[in-house]
Motif scaffolding. Sequence first.
Motif, short mmCIF file in Angstrom:
data_model
loop_
_atom_site.label_atom_id
_atom_site.label_comp_id
_atom_site.label_asym_id
_atom_site.label_seq_id
_atom_site.Cartn_x
_atom_site.Cartn_y
_atom_site.Cartn_z
N PHE A 122 0.83 -1.14 -0.02
CA PHE A 122 0.22 0.20 -0.02
C PHE A 122 0.72 1.12 0.22
O PHE A 122 0.79 2.03 -0.61
CB PHE A 122 -0.91 0.01 1.20
CG PHE A 122 -2.04 -0.82 1.00
CD1 PHE A 122 -2.98 -0.47 0.01
CD2 PHE A 122 -2.43 -1.75 1.88
CE1 PHE A 122 -4.25 -1.13 -0.12
CE2 PHE A 122 -3.76 -2.47 1.66
CZ PHE A 122 -4.37 -2.14 0.64
N ARG A 123 1.87 1.12 0.79
CA ARG A 123 2.77 2.17 0.81
C ARG A 123 3.64 2.44 -0.63
O ARG A 123 3.98 3.74 -0.64
CB ARG A 123 3.99 2.05 1.88
CG ARG A 123 3.47 1.94 3.45
CD ARG A 123 4.48 2.28 4.33
NE ARG A 123 4.00 1.81 5.60
CZ ARG A 123 4.61 1.15 6.64
NH1 ARG A 123 5.76 0.49 6.30
NH2 ARG A 123 3.98 0.97 7.73
N ASP A 124 3.98 1.56 -0.97
CA ASP A 124 4.75 1.25 -2.27
C ASP A 124 4.41 0.33 -3.21
O ASP A 124 4.62 -0.58 -3.44
CB ASP A 124 6.22 0.95 -1.81
CG ASP A 124 7.17 1.08 -2.60
OD1 ASP A 124 6.98 1.52 -3.84
OD2 ASP A 124 8.23 0.25 -2.47
N PRO A 125 3.21 0.93 -4.25
CA PRO A 125 2.62 0.18 -5.07
C PRO A 125 3.60 -0.58 -6.03
O PRO A 125 4.59 0.04 -6.44
CB PRO A 125 1.64 1.09 -5.70
CG PRO A 125 1.33 2.16 -4.63
CD PRO A 125 2.55 2.34 -4.22
N GLN A 126 3.37 -1.78 -6.56
CA GLN A 126 4.06 -2.45 -7.37
C GLN A 126 3.31 -2.65 -8.75
O GLN A 126 2.26 -2.73 -8.54
CB GLN A 126 4.46 -3.96 -6.95
CG GLN A 126 5.13 -3.83 -5.35
CD GLN A 126 6.48 -3.51 -5.46
OE1 GLN A 126 7.28 -4.01 -6.49
NE2 GLN A 126 7.15 -2.76 -4.52
N PRO A 127 4.15 -2.57 -9.73
CA PRO A 127 3.37 -2.92 -11.16
C PRO A 127 3.03 -4.29 -11.27
O PRO A 127 3.66 -5.28 -10.45
CB PRO A 127 4.55 -2.49 -12.12
CG PRO A 127 5.59 -3.05 -11.44
CD PRO A 127 5.41 -2.43 -10.04
N VAL A 128 1.79 -4.73 -11.89
CA VAL A 128 1.08 -5.87 -11.50
C VAL A 128 0.82 -6.42 -13.09
O VAL A 128 0.15 -5.27 -13.77
CB VAL A 128 0.08 -6.22 -10.81
CG1 VAL A 128 -0.71 -7.78 -10.77
CG2 VAL A 128 0.33 -5.93 -9.40
#
Length: 312
Positions: free
Chosen positions: A111-117
Amino acid sequence: MAHTHSHSQASGDENAKRLMLAFGVTATFMVIEVIGGLVSGSLALLADAGHMLTDAAALLFALIAVQFSRRPPNARHTFGWLRLTTLAAFVNAIALVVITILIVWEAIQRFRDPQPVAGMTMMVIAVAGLLANVLAFWILHRGSSEKNLNVRAAALHVLGDLLGSVGAIVAALVIISTGWTPIDPILSVLVSCLVLRSAWGLLRESVNELLEGAPVSLDIPALKRKMCRDIPEVRDVHHVHVWLVGEKPVMTLHVQVVPPHDHDALLGRIQHFLEHQYEISHVTIQMEYQACSGPDCHLNETQPDHSHHHHH
């Protein structure tokens, strides 16, 4: 006492076969989901894979338990190895809790650091996982007449896992259509809650059995009253102990009776009563003619203030 276990032997083999098949399916797809989760960067897939790992473990435990419960009782292990199944369920439940904590922790980080999916990759694997779960659930539920704690636990896992795969599919759909990646950790937390629910039930059942608790459905004071009513010679019932070994209830009790003409016939009637009314076949009965006078005579008597009555 001669107990014949011929019928359970056959269903044991049947259970083992089903568990083996389901284990193969689940373990294979777990590996696929882990790889898919890492490739697509999806936490929901990893959560589902974590779930599948515990599925595979549940199936493996159940398989070991089925094998072990076939071992006949011996001089040291007079109940055979039936308790092993309970211990396996207990360990399994704790593993589920640990995995849940790890996933939720990772979700908070995301949540703090969204990752690409990668939505498409995620979608394909989630659908495949769903189909694998349907297959495993079908294998386990086909003709499972015998309610074996482990087969039931395994089926429960697989069912929870179905919902997990559905969660991953939903997340994938949202990511493909809107590109909003936080849906992935959100749904991974939801999947974890499902895992936790099945873990909790399993933990409660197995701990009750490990602590020598009576079956939850059994109301001992009611049993005592009913026995005194149904068998006129029985004056009093005390020192009642009931516990479970591998889901089979075992019972010991003292009964104060009017001295019978035929001791064995009365004993037979008491055994028949317990077997037919309460399905307790493994029972040890001590018959007494005098009223109980020791300090423990009131063991598991009802205290009027906090007695729980279960009416069926």
